[in-house]
Every structure is written in C-alpha cells, then in structure tokens.
Scaffold this motif. Sequence first.
Motif, short mmCIF file in Angstrom:
data_model
loop_
_atom_site.label_atom_id
_atom_site.label_comp_id
_atom_site.label_asym_id
_atom_site.label_seq_id
_atom_site.Cartn_x
_atom_site.Cartn_y
_atom_site.Cartn_z
N LYS A 72 6.43 13.43 7.60
CA LYS A 72 7.81 13.52 6.80
C LYS A 72 8.89 13.50 7.54
CE LYS A 72 4.98 15.71 3.25
NZ LYS A 72 4.78 17.22 2.47
N TRP A 73 9.50 12.39 7.72
CA TRP A 73 10.72 12.14 8.75
C TRP A 73 11.78 12.76 8.08
CZ3 TRP A 73 10.13 11.01 13.68
CH2 TRP A 73 8.94 10.20 14.02
N ASN A 74 11.81 12.61 6.78
CA ASN A 74 12.92 13.06 5.94
C ASN A 74 13.23 14.75 6.03
OD1 ASN A 74 14.59 11.22 4.70
ND2 ASN A 74 12.71 10.80 3.78
N SER A 75 12.27 15.41 6.64
CA SER A 75 12.14 16.73 7.14
C SER A 75 12.40 17.17 8.24
CB SER A 75 10.72 17.59 6.33
OG SER A 75 10.76 17.38 5.16
N GLU A 76 12.45 16.25 9.16
CA GLU A 76 12.67 16.37 10.70
C GLU A 76 13.91 16.43 10.95
OE1 GLU A 76 10.17 16.86 13.13
OE2 GLU A 76 8.42 16.83 11.44
N PRO A 89 1.67 4.50 7.55
CA PRO A 89 1.77 5.23 6.17
C PRO A 89 3.27 5.86 6.15
CG PRO A 89 -0.34 5.96 7.16
CD PRO A 89 0.42 4.96 8.26
N ASP A 90 3.93 6.14 7.18
CA ASP A 90 5.36 6.86 7.15
C ASP A 90 6.31 5.83 7.40
OD1 ASP A 90 4.75 6.37 9.70
OD2 ASP A 90 5.05 8.51 10.59
N LYS A 95 0.89 -1.30 0.05
CA LYS A 95 -0.05 -0.01 0.07
C LYS A 95 0.81 1.27 0.04
CE LYS A 95 -3.40 -0.31 3.01
NZ LYS A 95 -4.20 -0.21 4.14
N TYR A 96 2.00 1.06 0.56
CA TYR A 96 2.84 2.42 0.71
C TYR A 96 4.24 2.16 0.10
CZ TYR A 96 -0.45 3.27 4.55
OH TYR A 96 -1.57 2.85 5.32
N GLN A 97 4.65 1.08 -0.37
CA GLN A 97 5.78 0.73 -1.01
C GLN A 97 6.01 1.06 -2.51
OE1 GLN A 97 6.61 -2.04 -3.31
NE2 GLN A 97 8.95 -2.16 -3.13
N THR A 98 4.71 1.06 -3.26
CA THR A 98 4.73 1.09 -4.73
C THR A 98 5.66 2.39 -4.96
OG1 THR A 98 2.69 -0.09 -4.66
CG2 THR A 98 3.66 1.17 -6.87
N SER A 99 5.47 3.52 -4.26
CA SER A 99 6.14 4.70 -4.72
C SER A 99 7.41 4.66 -4.62
CB SER A 99 5.42 6.00 -4.17
OG SER A 99 5.72 5.83 -2.54
N VAL A 100 7.99 3.98 -3.54
CA VAL A 100 9.61 3.96 -3.22
C VAL A 100 10.16 2.33 -3.63
CG1 VAL A 100 9.56 5.72 -1.74
CG2 VAL A 100 8.96 3.62 -0.95
N ALA A 101 9.67 1.82 -4.42
CA ALA A 101 9.96 0.49 -4.73
C ALA A 101 11.50 0.27 -4.89
CB ALA A 101 9.26 -0.20 -6.00
N PHE A 134 12.48 4.85 8.00
CA PHE A 134 13.57 4.17 7.78
C PHE A 134 14.57 4.84 6.80
CE2 PHE A 134 11.26 0.71 9.84
CZ PHE A 134 12.08 0.36 10.69
N GLU A 135 14.10 5.56 6.03
CA GLU A 135 14.94 6.36 5.12
C GLU A 135 15.64 7.46 5.85
OE1 GLU A 135 15.26 8.54 0.78
OE2 GLU A 135 13.22 7.98 1.63
N ALA A 136 14.91 8.11 6.73
CA ALA A 136 15.64 9.12 7.62
C ALA A 136 16.42 8.54 8.74
CB ALA A 136 14.49 9.91 8.38
N ALA A 137 15.99 7.58 9.19
CA ALA A 137 16.79 6.56 10.24
C ALA A 137 18.14 6.22 9.41
CB ALA A 137 16.14 5.24 10.68
N ALA A 138 18.10 5.68 8.06
CA ALA A 138 19.50 5.31 7.48
C ALA A 138 20.37 6.46 7.64
CB ALA A 138 19.08 4.86 6.30
N LYS A 139 19.89 7.49 7.33
CA LYS A 139 20.80 8.78 7.03
C LYS A 139 21.25 8.99 8.57
CE LYS A 139 18.16 10.84 3.48
NZ LYS A 139 17.25 12.12 3.20
N LEU A 140 20.55 9.10 9.48
CA LEU A 140 21.20 9.07 10.75
C LEU A 140 22.31 8.24 11.12
CD1 LEU A 140 20.60 11.00 13.51
CD2 LEU A 140 19.20 8.93 14.22
N LEU A 141 21.88 6.77 10.84
CA LEU A 141 23.13 5.76 11.13
C LEU A 141 24.24 5.93 10.57
CD1 LEU A 141 20.65 2.56 11.36
CD2 LEU A 141 21.58 3.83 13.15
N ASP A 142 24.14 6.42 9.07
CA ASP A 142 25.40 6.53 8.58
C ASP A 142 26.30 7.55 9.01
OD1 ASP A 142 24.61 4.49 6.57
OD2 ASP A 142 23.62 5.96 5.09
#
Length: 394
Positions: A273-277, A212-213, A89-95, A218-226
């Motif tokens: 929008k975690w990428n904006s936080e 939904p988010d 439901k939420y993965q299609t746009s970020v496949a 997890f994309e925002a968390a990946a940047k944090l972990l890196d």
Amino acid sequence: MARSPCDLRILLVAAAAAFIYIQEKIVALEEMKIRQDEERVHLKILIQDLEKRSVQTLVNNNVAPVAAVVVMACNRPDYLQRTVESILKYQTSVASKFPLFISQDGINGEVKKKALSYNEITYMQGNSRSNGYKLSSEKQGHNHTPNLWMYCLKGKLDATHLDLEPVRTERPGELIAYYKIAKHYKWALDELFIKHNFARVIILEDDMEIAPDFFDYFEAAAKLLDNDNWKAKDFICNVSNCFAAIPVTVGSSMGQFFRQYLEPIKLNDAHIKWNSEDLSYLKEDKFLIQFGKDVASATPLHGSDAALKAHNMDADVRIQYNDQEDFERIARQFGIFEEWKDGIPRTAYKGVVVFRYKSSRRRIYLVGPDSLSQLRFLNWTYARMKGNEILIDI
C-alpha cells in the motif's frame, strides 16, 4: 457542296447545347467538390468533439485522473492481449483515476481488432498512410460513415499519425526501428498531453505485465512528484534504458539479453500500500544526499580482480569502471546486464549501477569515472541551499 443556312443553324444549336451541358456538368462537379469539402470539415469537427467527449466520459465521475495509461502496440496481438489482461486485472477498481489507451503504430489488422474488442480502452492508431482523422470500418480499406457512429459511441476514435518519409539515422548502422518508435511515442504523448490535457502519462509497452500494486505505486509517486522539484532532464529518458522492467517477450532489440537477464525475473505478487508509505526519502535533496553517502561509504575495490575480491566480502563495495569496455568486462564477471545505451549503462543513475549480489542484502556499486564528483557537487549544492554543512565527504 455548300451547306444551307438551315444546316448551319442546326450545328450551332447542337454546339450550344453541348457547351451548356458541359458547363452544367462542370458547375455540378464544382458544387459537389465544395459540398464534399464542407462535409469533411464538419466531419472532422464532429470527430474532434466526440473524441473529446469520449475521453471526458472516461475521466469524469468527479474523480480527477492521476494519469493516462497508454499501451504502445504495433504488430503483436497475442502479447497485446496478455498485457491488457494483466492491466485490467488491477485497473477496474481505479478506472476513473487511470483511463486506458492503446496506441498502435502501423496498420496490423489483428492488433487493431484486438484493441477495439476492449470496451474499457480508447484506441488510437499511428497510421503511416494518413495525417488527419480516419474513420475506421470493419473491412480494411473502406471508410463508411455508419462505422463512425459505431466507434464514437464506443469511445474508440481512430486518430492517425506519422508519414512515409524515409528514416535518416544520425549515425551509420543505427536501427531505423528506434527512430520509428520515437515518432510514435511523440505523437501519442502529444495526443494525451496536449489534445486530451492529461497532466501525467504512464507508458507501457505491449510485452509487459504489471504487479498488483502498480497503480498504488504510481498514485503515490504522482503525489511525490507534485511536491518535488526534480529537474525535467532527470525524468525525461527512455524508460527501458533507465529503469528495470518485467517484459513478457522481446521488442525491436531482437531479443537482446532477454533469456539471460530478463526471463528469470519474478514478477512481484505482493500488494504494497504505497499511499500509506512515507516516501519523503525519495525527494531530490534527501535522496541525493543519502545515495551519495551510501556510495561513498562502500568499500572501494581496485584492480582487474576487483570482482573476485567482492565475492569474499560481506560489506557493500564500490568498483569504478573507466569506459564502456571496462564496464562490460566487470558486468560479465558478476553476470549482470552489460548493455550500454546512449553513453550510459542501462539502469544507471549519475553513472552508478547498483545491484544486490547473490540474494544477499549487501550492495555492489559500479561507478563511472565522473560519478563521485557529480554526487559530491550535488551534495554540496543541496547542503548550501539548506544552510547546512556538507554532510559527507565523497
């Protein structure tokens, strides 16, 4: 009666013919075995190559994947369907950023059929009856080359794992299910980290739904972990032991605590929008210092009636437990999750369990006997590393 020379010659010729025939059969069988062995080697190489290509197809389009997402399944096709549909439901746009996999432990046919019905997902099977690569077919128990091409073209290669060795537990009375699950997890992670070279893997069990988010988080968390230096030991843990989750139903724990604690949890429906936080406060040094400060500044409560006292306070409070039995006693008084796993309470960090009480903003901190000393040491360490004075006195 003596045989004539003619009869002996006939017998010798017949014996020679039989010997030649047997030798030819032996040679033919040996040649057939060599050809079959060669075909198996070539087939294995072909599968590996096609498998690699199928995964590369999932992650190309000039978009570096953030993480592979793998759903760990076993024998529940209906719950697998619910989980996968929640993801799609939420993965299609970020496949391209989050390629999907299903890793099945065992040979349940309905689970396999359901997993293979999704063209968006690459399927891996943990089969306790095989060690290498197995070609799947529509009819269980038969291996046919034409089906190899069907599954390869769909990107659904069937790598198998595990063994039939009896499980030996470390302690008497332990559930062998956890050991089998651990073997499956190791195999699936090896496939994704080592064989497919993903830098990160998100693991979901087959009884979960996502918010939904989820992917933004997890994309925002990946940047944090890196950009952080958290020690591996702080991250390598059983997800269900260390973090809260939203399960659909129950797993190998036989429904333990599900209805009492987990079923009432509401799945988040807001898309943040975690990428904006700004998540810099979650970096290790900042987080530990702030967390230690929060725990230290909470009002300490003591005595067997500490939970009762907390009912009548509006401020954050801190209650110490001494051991597992003590923790379970306090947890029951608040009506919170009281399970203890691998020497710590579920969701604990440095032995501290944090929760909000009765929908209020105030926090209750249940702290272990060594929690404050651990936080004090970490606070001192980071303060010295940065050349600062110690910020709090715990």
